[in-house]
Design an enzyme around this catalytic site. Structure first.
Site, PDB file in Angstrom:
ATOM      1  N   ALA A   1       0.829  -1.202   0.000  1.00 14.78           N
ATOM      2  CA  ALA A   1       0.000   0.000   0.000  1.00 14.78           C
ATOM      3  C   ALA A   1       0.864   1.253   0.000  1.00 14.78           C
ATOM      4  O   ALA A   1       1.809   1.355   0.763  1.00 14.78           O
ATOM      5  CB  ALA A   1      -0.904   0.010   1.233  1.00 14.78           C
ATOM      6  N   ASP A   2       0.514   2.204  -0.890  1.00 12.98           N
ATOM      7  CA  ASP A   2       1.186   3.499  -0.806  1.00 12.98           C
ATOM      8  C   ASP A   2       0.214   4.470  -0.118  1.00 12.98           C
ATOM      9  O   ASP A   2      -0.855   4.065   0.323  1.00 12.98           O
ATOM     10  CB  ASP A   2       1.629   3.987  -2.178  1.00 12.98           C
ATOM     11  N   SER A   3       0.568   5.762  -0.066  1.00 16.21           N
ATOM     12  CA  SER A   3      -0.273   6.662   0.717  1.00 16.21           C
ATOM     13  C   SER A   3      -1.654   6.847   0.095  1.00 16.21           C
ATOM     14  O   SER A   3      -2.637   6.987   0.817  1.00 16.21           O
ATOM     15  CB  SER A   3       0.403   8.008   0.957  1.00 16.21           C
TER      16      SER A   3
ATOM     17  N   ARG B   1      -3.204   5.319 -13.359  1.00 18.86           N
ATOM     18  CA  ARG B   1      -3.728   4.865 -12.076  1.00 18.86           C
ATOM     19  C   ARG B   1      -5.198   5.237 -11.901  1.00 18.86           C
ATOM     20  O   ARG B   1      -5.601   6.368 -12.154  1.00 18.86           O
ATOM     21  CB  ARG B   1      -2.939   5.479 -10.921  1.00 18.86           C
TER      22      ARG B   1
ATOM     23  N   ASP C   1      -3.338   4.549  -1.483  1.00 12.69           N
ATOM     24  CA  ASP C   1      -4.076   3.353  -1.027  1.00 12.69           C
ATOM     25  C   ASP C   1      -4.548   3.528   0.400  1.00 12.69           C
ATOM     26  O   ASP C   1      -5.682   3.192   0.747  1.00 12.69           O
ATOM     27  CB  ASP C   1      -3.182   2.104  -1.064  1.00 12.69           C
TER      28      ASP C   1
END
Lengths: 153, 313
Positions: A106-108, B152, A110
């Site tokens: 997970a990144d920020s 994304r 996410d």
């Protein structure tokens, strides 16, 4: 501190050396745990009186050997489900209370999405400061229960 | 545990060492990036792993799955090799560098202090996606960077997400975009800019909650998203008349596949002299193997901010 369930009831507490991570080898942890657990057995006089030797069997973490912390398993389960969905994790990937968001990829963005999904699921509002301190599924579940309780109060 | 197999093809560190670079001057930013898909050799990955501290290695092994482990190795290797290139002193090598976090959790170099030696005011920040990892370096200026894949998508509805986290002006801007694809792209750009700002500040998300500031850029003001890059500014939501003028931004399209936002502190010495464009140099790298300066090529397209691309041959 972790608790141990014996036959579905609280048996006692033991101090974990450190938090068990995803890839940590189980053996040293279970050895230390088994010493403490043996002590708990002897204090609680669990029915082993007819046996001359004590054999200890530890079940894998996910099934019988459950380490309970603050949040209900149900909450942890719901958080796991939301995290799985957000990160599009394969079915066989392991997500438990101990799972770190970062370790799951997970990144920020996410994390913000996960927090938003948790807010919607549980009807709570999470402050930025609290959101920042969440690193594991367990952290999220504990925070949720705290906020739900506060809402109910 | 990830099994790392060694193939026959070996990369000798001694013969392919890092090309040294002078530190960026003030008002210049160096930006290094690596594409994980270009690192195919397991022995090279092992060499990178070898540069990491025990703590970093532990973090790598905690990542779930080989792809995440590889990404974690490359991120740390990129930071270490990038900083080591600047030949700060003879003691500094990729392996010898030590890092720590400031009280808000922002990573910084922990220089091994010496009586006769003062460390340079070097600042860095990293960001990664699954397909690109970047490291920005400045001297004498705080820096924050963020990269995101252009394609994304987010799981939530964009406007719901923006309503939850972005400022009122930003929500209005996004709402006004009729085309959903353009809206999504503008959302991603805004996200990277906001993230870069918070990372530059280095106080964590609670130090500057996303709702409390607005990023404005030329396209956003004119409504014409095809207009040329113009200045990007940040203003505090509490006081819209107060442009937080210490900060400057650059928004890039990188390798055709990513948006990258860079936020740096303005040089106080330049105040009153008008907006002096910041110089930016970008390298694509595979540490120990090859570096390619890509500024001024199609790999780097400046889409926001007053920045000049500096080509270094």
């Amino acid at each position: 501190m972790s608790s141990i369930m014996l036959n579905g009831k609280l048996g006692g507490f033991f101090k974990g050396g450190r938090r068990l991570g995803q890839s940590d080898p189980m053996s040293p942890y279970t050895f230390i745990s088994s010493l403490d657990i043996t002590r708990i057995f002897s204090l609680k006089s669990v029915s082993i009186s007819n046996k001359k030797s004590l054999s200890l069997r530890l079940w894998p973490l996910q099934s019988r050997f459950r380490v309970h912390c603050a949040a209900k398993p149900d909450t942890v389960e719901k958080v796991c489900k939301i995290v799985r969905k957000q990160l599009a994790l394969p079915e066989d990937s392991s997500v438990t209370g101990e799972s770190k968001f970062v370790a799951l990829g997970a990144d920020s963005l996410d994390t913000f999405e996960i927090v938003m999904a948790l807010e919607e699921e549980f009807g709570i509002s999470v402050e930025e400061e609290s959101a920042q301190s969440i690193t594991t599924v367990q952290d999220a579940a504990d925070l949720i229960e705290k906020l739900v309780e506060k809402n109910g109060a | 545990m990830m099994k790392i197999h060694c193939y026959e093809r070996n990369f000798c560190v001694s013969s392919c060492s890092l090309v040294p670079k002078p530190l960026p001057p003030r008002m210049e930013t160096h930006f290094w990036y690596i594409l994980p898909d270009e690192v195919k050799s397991s022995s090279l990955l092992n060499q990178y792993l070898d540069l990491l501290s025990p703590c970093e290695k532990e973090n790598v092994f905690r990542m779930q799955g080989d792809q995440l482990k590889k990404r974690a190795i490359l991120a740390r290797a990129l930071v270490r090799t990038t900083i080591a290139r600047y030949q700060i002193n003879s003691q500094v090598s990729p392996r010898s560098l030590k890092f720590r976090k400031n009280i808000h959790g922002k990573p910084e170099v922990e220089w091994q202090l010496d009586e006769d030696w003062r460390p340079p005011p070097l600042h860095f920040n990293i960001s990664h996606t699954s397909s690109l990892i970047a490291c920005g370096v400045t001297v004498d200026s705080l820096i924050g960077i963020d990269v995101e894949e252009k394609q994304r998508t987010i799981k939530n509805n964009i406007l719901s997400f923006a309503q939850r986290y972005f400022s009122r002006h930003e929500v209005e801007l996004l709402t006004s975009i009729p085309d959903t694809e353009v809206q999504r792209q503008e959302f991603i750009k805004l996200w990277t800019l906001k993230e870069a700002y918070v990372k530059a500040l280095g106080r964590g998300f609670s130090g500057a909650p996303f709702k409390t500031f607005t990023i404005r850029y030329g396209a956003a003001i004119s409504g014409n998203f095809n207009s040329e890059a113009s200045e990007i500014v940040v203003e505090s939501s509490d006081d819209p008349t107060n442009l937080t003028s210490n900060w400057e931004f650059t928004l890039l399209e990188l390798a055709g596949s990513h948006y990258a936002a860079i936020c740096t502190e303005k040089d106080n010495a330049c105040e009153g002299k008008g907006n002096v464009p910041r110089k930016l140099t970008v390298w694509k790298t595979i540490p120990f193997v090859e570096d390619e300066c890509v500024s001024g090529t199609g790999a780097v397209v400046i889409i926001g901010g007053l920045t000049e691309s500096e080509v270094i041959t």
